[in-house]
Write a protein that holds these residues in place. Structure first.
Motif, PDB file in Angstrom:
ATOM      1  N   HIS A 161       0.833  -1.210   0.000  1.00  0.00           N
ATOM      2  CA  HIS A 161       0.000   0.000   0.000  1.00  0.00           C
ATOM      3  C   HIS A 161       0.871   1.266   0.000  1.00  0.00           C
ATOM      4  O   HIS A 161       0.567   2.242  -0.660  1.00  0.00           O
ATOM      5  CB  HIS A 161      -0.873   0.040   1.260  1.00  0.00           C
ATOM      6  CG  HIS A 161      -2.121  -0.765   1.162  1.00  0.00           C
ATOM      7  ND1 HIS A 161      -3.135  -0.427   0.308  1.00  0.00           N
ATOM      8  CD2 HIS A 161      -2.527  -1.871   1.829  1.00  0.00           C
ATOM      9  CE1 HIS A 161      -4.130  -1.301   0.446  1.00  0.00           C
ATOM     10  NE2 HIS A 161      -3.785  -2.198   1.359  1.00  0.00           N
ATOM     11  N   ASP A 162       1.924   1.225   0.798  1.00  0.00           N
ATOM     12  CA  ASP A 162       2.797   2.403   0.919  1.00  0.00           C
ATOM     13  C   ASP A 162       3.588   2.613  -0.367  1.00  0.00           C
ATOM     14  O   ASP A 162       3.843   3.753  -0.753  1.00  0.00           O
ATOM     15  CB  ASP A 162       3.741   2.213   2.108  1.00  0.00           C
ATOM     16  CG  ASP A 162       2.956   1.865   3.369  1.00  0.00           C
ATOM     17  OD1 ASP A 162       1.949   2.537   3.631  1.00  0.00           O
ATOM     18  OD2 ASP A 162       3.340   0.898   4.055  1.00  0.00           O
ATOM     19  N   PHE A 163       3.952   1.510  -1.018  1.00  0.00           N
ATOM     20  CA  PHE A 163       4.654   1.656  -2.297  1.00  0.00           C
ATOM     21  C   PHE A 163       3.724   2.322  -3.317  1.00  0.00           C
ATOM     22  O   PHE A 163       4.149   3.166  -4.091  1.00  0.00           O
ATOM     23  CB  PHE A 163       5.151   0.295  -2.806  1.00  0.00           C
ATOM     24  CG  PHE A 163       6.343  -0.207  -2.037  1.00  0.00           C
ATOM     25  CD1 PHE A 163       7.499   0.562  -1.958  1.00  0.00           C
ATOM     26  CD2 PHE A 163       6.326  -1.444  -1.399  1.00  0.00           C
ATOM     27  CE1 PHE A 163       8.612   0.104  -1.247  1.00  0.00           C
ATOM     28  CE2 PHE A 163       7.429  -1.901  -0.686  1.00  0.00           C
ATOM     29  CZ  PHE A 163       8.571  -1.121  -0.608  1.00  0.00           C
ATOM     30  N   ASP A 164       2.461   1.943  -3.282  1.00  0.00           N
ATOM     31  CA  ASP A 164       1.537   2.607  -4.203  1.00  0.00           C
ATOM     32  C   ASP A 164       1.415   4.095  -3.873  1.00  0.00           C
ATOM     33  O   ASP A 164       1.443   4.941  -4.768  1.00  0.00           O
ATOM     34  CB  ASP A 164       0.156   1.944  -4.160  1.00  0.00           C
ATOM     35  CG  ASP A 164      -0.790   2.610  -5.148  1.00  0.00           C
ATOM     36  OD1 ASP A 164      -0.490   2.571  -6.366  1.00  0.00           O
ATOM     37  OD2 ASP A 164      -1.793   3.218  -4.718  1.00  0.00           O
ATOM     38  N   MET A 165       1.290   4.420  -2.587  1.00  0.00           N
ATOM     39  CA  MET A 165       1.212   5.837  -2.193  1.00  0.00           C
ATOM     40  C   MET A 165       2.464   6.582  -2.654  1.00  0.00           C
ATOM     41  O   MET A 165       2.392   7.717  -3.124  1.00  0.00           O
ATOM     42  CB  MET A 165       1.103   5.963  -0.669  1.00  0.00           C
ATOM     43  CG  MET A 165      -0.163   5.428  -0.061  1.00  0.00           C
ATOM     44  SD  MET A 165      -1.676   6.073  -0.822  1.00  0.00           S
ATOM     45  CE  MET A 165      -1.756   7.687  -0.086  1.00  0.00           C
ATOM     46  N   ALA A 166       3.621   5.954  -2.476  1.00  0.00           N
ATOM     47  CA  ALA A 166       4.888   6.598  -2.838  1.00  0.00           C
ATOM     48  C   ALA A 166       4.906   6.951  -4.319  1.00  0.00           C
ATOM     49  O   ALA A 166       5.212   8.081  -4.711  1.00  0.00           O
ATOM     50  CB  ALA A 166       6.055   5.682  -2.486  1.00  0.00           C
ATOM     51  N   ARG A 167       4.559   5.981  -5.162  1.00  0.00           N
ATOM     52  CA  ARG A 167       4.549   6.225  -6.607  1.00  0.00           C
ATOM     53  C   ARG A 167       3.574   7.346  -6.957  1.00  0.00           C
ATOM     54  O   ARG A 167       3.860   8.208  -7.790  1.00  0.00           O
ATOM     55  CB  ARG A 167       4.138   4.953  -7.360  1.00  0.00           C
ATOM     56  CG  ARG A 167       5.137   3.821  -7.283  1.00  0.00           C
ATOM     57  CD  ARG A 167       4.636   2.642  -8.126  1.00  0.00           C
ATOM     58  NE  ARG A 167       4.395   3.051  -9.506  1.00  0.00           N
ATOM     59  CZ  ARG A 167       3.210   3.045 -10.111  1.00  0.00           C
ATOM     60  NH1 ARG A 167       2.129   2.603  -9.475  1.00  0.00           N
ATOM     61  NH2 ARG A 167       3.090   3.458 -11.349  1.00  0.00           N
ATOM     62  N   TRP A 168       2.416   7.299  -6.312  1.00  0.00           N
ATOM     63  CA  TRP A 168       1.334   8.241  -6.593  1.00  0.00           C
ATOM     64  C   TRP A 168       1.731   9.671  -6.204  1.00  0.00           C
ATOM     65  O   TRP A 168       1.381  10.637  -6.881  1.00  0.00           O
ATOM     66  CB  TRP A 168       0.132   7.763  -5.774  1.00  0.00           C
ATOM     67  CG  TRP A 168      -1.179   8.402  -5.990  1.00  0.00           C
ATOM     68  CD1 TRP A 168      -1.867   8.529  -7.145  1.00  0.00           C
ATOM     69  CD2 TRP A 168      -2.015   8.950  -4.961  1.00  0.00           C
ATOM     70  NE1 TRP A 168      -3.075   9.122  -6.896  1.00  0.00           N
ATOM     71  CE2 TRP A 168      -3.199   9.390  -5.567  1.00  0.00           C
ATOM     72  CE3 TRP A 168      -1.895   9.097  -3.567  1.00  0.00           C
ATOM     73  CZ2 TRP A 168      -4.247   9.984  -4.842  1.00  0.00           C
ATOM     74  CZ3 TRP A 168      -2.923   9.664  -2.854  1.00  0.00           C
ATOM     75  CH2 TRP A 168      -4.082  10.112  -3.485  1.00  0.00           C
ATOM     76  N   LEU A 169       2.498   9.782  -5.133  1.00  0.00           N
ATOM     77  CA  LEU A 169       2.851  11.110  -4.624  1.00  0.00           C
ATOM     78  C   LEU A 169       4.143  11.642  -5.239  1.00  0.00           C
ATOM     79  O   LEU A 169       4.286  12.848  -5.439  1.00  0.00           O
ATOM     80  CB  LEU A 169       2.975  11.068  -3.099  1.00  0.00           C
ATOM     81  CG  LEU A 169       1.657  10.767  -2.374  1.00  0.00           C
ATOM     82  CD1 LEU A 169       1.918  10.423  -0.915  1.00  0.00           C
ATOM     83  CD2 LEU A 169       0.698  11.950  -2.477  1.00  0.00           C
ATOM     84  N   LEU A 170       5.080  10.748  -5.515  1.00  0.00           N
ATOM     85  CA  LEU A 170       6.345  11.194  -6.100  1.00  0.00           C
ATOM     86  C   LEU A 170       6.134  11.677  -7.534  1.00  0.00           C
ATOM     87  O   LEU A 170       6.859  12.548  -8.021  1.00  0.00           O
ATOM     88  CB  LEU A 170       7.373  10.058  -6.108  1.00  0.00           C
ATOM     89  CG  LEU A 170       7.991   9.703  -4.752  1.00  0.00           C
ATOM     90  CD1 LEU A 170       8.722   8.365  -4.832  1.00  0.00           C
ATOM     91  CD2 LEU A 170       8.952  10.805  -4.284  1.00  0.00           C
ATOM     92  N   GLY A 171       5.180  11.103  -8.204  1.00  0.00           N
ATOM     93  CA  GLY A 171       4.944  11.478  -9.600  1.00  0.00           C
ATOM     94  C   GLY A 171       6.078  11.018 -10.504  1.00  0.00           C
ATOM     95  O   GLY A 171       6.283  11.562 -11.592  1.00  0.00           O
ATOM     96  N   GLU A 172       6.791  10.018 -10.056  1.00  0.00           N
ATOM     97  CA  GLU A 172       7.979   9.553 -10.784  1.00  0.00           C
ATOM     98  C   GLU A 172       8.324   8.181 -10.211  1.00  0.00           C
ATOM     99  O   GLU A 172       8.176   7.956  -9.012  1.00  0.00           O
ATOM    100  CB  GLU A 172       9.114  10.549 -10.517  1.00  0.00           C
ATOM    101  CG  GLU A 172      10.325  10.404 -11.390  1.00  0.00           C
ATOM    102  CD  GLU A 172      11.406  11.435 -11.025  1.00  0.00           C
ATOM    103  OE1 GLU A 172      11.079  12.532 -10.512  1.00  0.00           O
ATOM    104  OE2 GLU A 172      12.587  11.115 -11.230  1.00  0.00           O
ATOM    105  N   GLU A 173       8.781   7.275 -11.055  1.00  0.00           N
ATOM    106  CA  GLU A 173       9.069   5.937 -10.548  1.00  0.00           C
ATOM    107  C   GLU A 173      10.367   5.922  -9.731  1.00  0.00           C
ATOM    108  O   GLU A 173      11.350   6.537 -10.119  1.00  0.00           O
ATOM    109  CB  GLU A 173       9.215   4.936 -11.698  1.00  0.00           C
ATOM    110  CG  GLU A 173       7.965   4.739 -12.522  1.00  0.00           C
ATOM    111  CD  GLU A 173       6.790   4.205 -11.720  1.00  0.00           C
ATOM    112  OE1 GLU A 173       6.991   3.371 -10.816  1.00  0.00           O
ATOM    113  OE2 GLU A 173       5.655   4.632 -11.994  1.00  0.00           O
ATOM    114  N   PRO A 174      10.373   5.201  -8.598  1.00  0.00           N
ATOM    115  CA  PRO A 174      11.626   5.005  -7.875  1.00  0.00           C
ATOM    116  C   PRO A 174      12.632   4.256  -8.745  1.00  0.00           C
ATOM    117  O   PRO A 174      12.258   3.347  -9.497  1.00  0.00           O
ATOM    118  CB  PRO A 174      11.218   4.136  -6.675  1.00  0.00           C
ATOM    119  CG  PRO A 174       9.751   4.399  -6.500  1.00  0.00           C
ATOM    120  CD  PRO A 174       9.224   4.615  -7.892  1.00  0.00           C
TER     121      PRO A 174
END
Lengths: 331, 331, 331, 331
Positions: free
Chosen positions: B175-188
């Motif tokens: 879930h947090d990985f999805d939030m991260a992608r969604w908020l960063l606006g860029e792939e890790p």
């Protein structure tokens, strides 16, 4: 015993803070002020009834019991060694030095001279951080599991400063490494760091970073995260969050006032205090009082030169991890 | 067009939530409930005017437009493939599968069938998180620089569950990985993770961790931190902090009430809501409404099967990093 | 017993709220909708599977167990009397009537018919206010000493409404008088009120006030303050503060989200929810559920017609005090 | 001009605060300390390099520019008159006197002597209250409509003190009356007060009250509420709330730290600071600095003897209203 008598090295911004705090203790006296900037030294000495001296003269004065080293970083180690040899108690601004080798030389001299040496990790004396740690120690949240440190400066220092700063990890994060050790109650055994340039691309040109995230692990599995930025447009952001088996303790940012405005837009409160002089005013006073107290009463110092060394070890590991993209094992 | 007609797989806790939410939309209808637990299926079907069916019968019904897959994780991929082949729109609980290979097989089937597939990353629909992201998108804090995600469950699930969960990173951090992608606006582009056992040493015996810290970096140097624990004695701790060039946006934990008690001890407020059913009640309803809306209006889904896949890639990388002690490069 | 079957009078804004809430209980059924606005009645009836009826027909229907009176204020008393004579349980929006004499006539009819009559003081069912009162009752702050009620509307209603509203004390403050009685646990014995026009001078032309401050005292010396304004540009401001021998309990304003923005200006959070439909959504549902529960289980109503009468007595006293500039003794 | 030289009357708790603050200004000097308690006078004089003198000697000293009157209330007026006749600038603790007649006599003497006289309404100098008023003055919430003042002491003073205090309205509420005038920007024209005994029935036996609620109105219709209690078990509760045409400004209670504990029970923060010495430490320093500044620069005082008189008029009106149960018209 009479008042504790000081010589102070460095009459700049932080030096002025220490000298003013000394003047409020009653049982202390400032005898000498030493600074290459003679005008600054004269002005500070005048304000506090001290005299302008050379480093040699100040250290040779048998009336001097203790020194405050608040001069530029590259002079700390030499002054501490000289003060140690002269048998003076030492209050030294962080960092002791940017080179671990020189720190070790300094610590050897201090050990040999058997003088107390305090490193100015002022944040340990911030009323909120100190209260948080007392409450950890009282077991309010049980065993510590995770520590999260937010440490963000309001704005980028001049590039000229950055060039000689030793890099963000040694210059800025070193405070956070000290907090981490202090709160984890256990030495980190492994560390990983990312450092990037998001605030100003010029920072990359002086081979430094302005943004960072660090994670650390201790032998027993405790975890710690530090996040840094050289720019927090809303002020100095210095927060701590500790998760334990039975709960969570936070310490937030104090504000200038408690005023709150509700209008058609939002409900708005004060930004955090602007920077370290505002935020840590009480901490600067308390750390010097703690030093005086320990020297006068011959009790152990609450922060030692070894703490300064260990924080530097972590800073070096972080710089290495950020550079190599690999985790660093400590010890 | 008439109401959107559903078959639902899974009549457990989350299935009951989805079925109840469906019932409030008006323009939807639940036709079939499928569950190996026939009693649960019967009870849910009765409550919502649906009938109990086999998976085959439900998917063969030409009146069914869409499916909700809320059965056990190991059935998600097969059901999604079968639903895709039957031409149904798919709402699938996360994760699609614990194996990336099977996820890829599933996504290929879905792509081939050209049916829409939504993955239930409910947190994107939490009112506070959604508002935070809207405000990011409006540029309130300028370019995103750092994202900090706190995600801590109130208590450890049963060990029996942990054994089949795929591990904390796939089960919880996803879930947090999805939030991260969604908020960063860029792939890790790079990731490092520590995972340890601090809550219960039994967790280590099923080869899992209960505490974790992750850091990620994107190609442009944006940073993200995630901290997890399986135990937050004060309730479900789900917070987001985003630092941008011009400021900081936070989203905190909602509370049951606004009551505050001041007494001789402290000033005390409510703990956060207990767990996901309380905290994300509005989010569960909003995500299903968003799915219905997109299917009915043939607009793009706000969360896709590909988002599910990418979050799983990050979870696998985290598991690998925690196991090896090395950073993982992505892509 | 089968479901509780309702006739509803009034298909306006509040009527729609009640009808929608009824629909979520399961064990209730709406049979008739009555409104002079036939179009509104038809639309609401259609949405909830009821039929449009005349008041007479609805009350004559032996299948109707209970009525919801949500029509215009001037019809409340007559409808309640008619419903009482028809033996229906009554849920009546506040106020019962603007005339104390007519309220007394109504209450006599209700008593004679021995039907339960609930008055819609929705705020008692607000989750925060209800929790506050439960905690008072559990003795968390000891004996109640002072109650402070902040009650401020976001904006002035139309003057046409004000003309028939009975004045601010009967229309708006009546809710606060009910809260005061409920929280003090003792009837006020003396009251003083100031009412002035600060928001719009037109309000004075319809012989009303838009701003007020009330103080009340009970026989044992407990004190209560109410402040009102018809305009709170930042949203609906509904707060309670209770001081007791051992501490203080507050209930504040809930907000749409928990998002907080820190930037170069301030740290800003959401304004309170806009007005009563947003703020008291949960309360409207809970009050109707409490009515249904009490009628079905034949338990005492948590708010009675007598509570409606007593709040009106206080409102009349406040209007008199504000007009005469003198304190009013009650009872 | 050389330093401003002071004689101080009163070497008790507040006297010690003022003397210590004087010592931090640099441009001031304390010459005389006068107190009937010779031991207290001696100790304070010693600490600040002053000498113990009689009132006559201190006022006769031509080197004395200004006096601080911090002795017992019954001596304020006589000392102020004598200081005025001796041509000294006067800083006088509130209240000037408990009798309005004697206050008038005092003010006449001060006017005649044309010396500046400052009354120590310290709260105007509290950083949060001062910021709130500055923001009012800047128009952040438009025209002021309502002021709400919460003013609650942590505990009851000794009955022996209450007997000579002049009653709660003159002793405690007088500060709130000053705040009300300062924030309303307009004189109250009508006042109503309830005073009761809820904390300790012994208070009634010395003919005083321990709990009060006041409401006031100005000529233009602005409203003000004050609530008082002699007991707030959670600390010194001093809050202000101002409602204007465009919004609301609040000033809350500062706390010792920003630490927050979340555990299985609640999320708990610090209580407010304990009492006035803690809460108003900065205010005491700032008010004396403002006095020194105004005297040295011959600028108008920010708080005058007339402000002291007007607050006393309101206190007397409140005492009368509480006694008679009637509103009091002012002026």
């Amino acid at each position: 015993m009479g008042p504790l008598r000081f010589a102070q090295f460095g009459a700049g911004r932080i030096g002025a803070v220490h000298a003013a705090n000394l003047g409020t203790f009653g049982e202390t006296q400032l005898l000498h002020v030493v600074d290459v900037n003679v005008e600054a030294a004269r002005s500070l000495a005048l304000r506090h009834g001290a005299r302008v001296s050379s480093a040699e003269a100040a250290l040779a004065d048998p009336n001097v019991d203790a020194v405050i080293i608040a001069s530029s970083t590259d002079t700390h180690a030499d002054l501490a060694i000289a003060a140690a040899r002269a048998g003076k108690a030492i209050f030294c601004e962080k960092p002791i030095d940017l080179s671990l080798r020189r720190v070790d030389t300094c610590l050897a001299a201090v050990r040999k001279a058997r003088v107390p040496m305090f490193v100015g990790f002022n944040r340990r004396f911030d009323p909120s951080f100190a209260a948080l740690r007392d409450r950890l120690a009282r077991g309010e949240i049980g065993a510590v599991e995770q520590v999260i440190i937010t440490s963000r400066d309001p704005g980028l220092p001049p590039l000229a400063y950055l060039k000689v700063s030793g890099g963000k990890f040694r210059d800025m994060t070193i405070h956070d490494f000290d907090m981490a050790r202090w709160l984890l109650g256990e030495e980190p055994s492994e560390l990983f760091a990312f450092g990037t340039c998001l605030v100003d691309s010029e920072v990359a040109r002086v081979d430094d970073t302005d943004s960072a995230m660090v994670v650390m692990k201790t032998a027993s599995g405790k975890l710690c995260h530090i996040n840094n930025s050289r720019r927090a447009s809303y002020g100095y952001d210095q927060r701590i969050e500790v998760h334990g088996a039975k709960g969570r303790l936070l310490a937030g940012n104090p504000t200038p006032t408690t005023v709150e405005l509700a209008d058609a837009t939002a409900v708005a409160r004060d930004k955090p205090l602007h920077f370290f002089l505002e935020r840590y005013g009480a901490a600067y006073r308390a750390e010097l009082a703690a030093f005086v107290d320990a020297v006068v009463n011959r009790t152990p110092l609450p922060v030692t030169a070894d703490d300064g060394r260990r924080a530097l070890v972590l800073a070096e590991a972080a710089a290495k991890s950020a550079r190599t993209g690999r985790a660093v094992r400590l010890r």
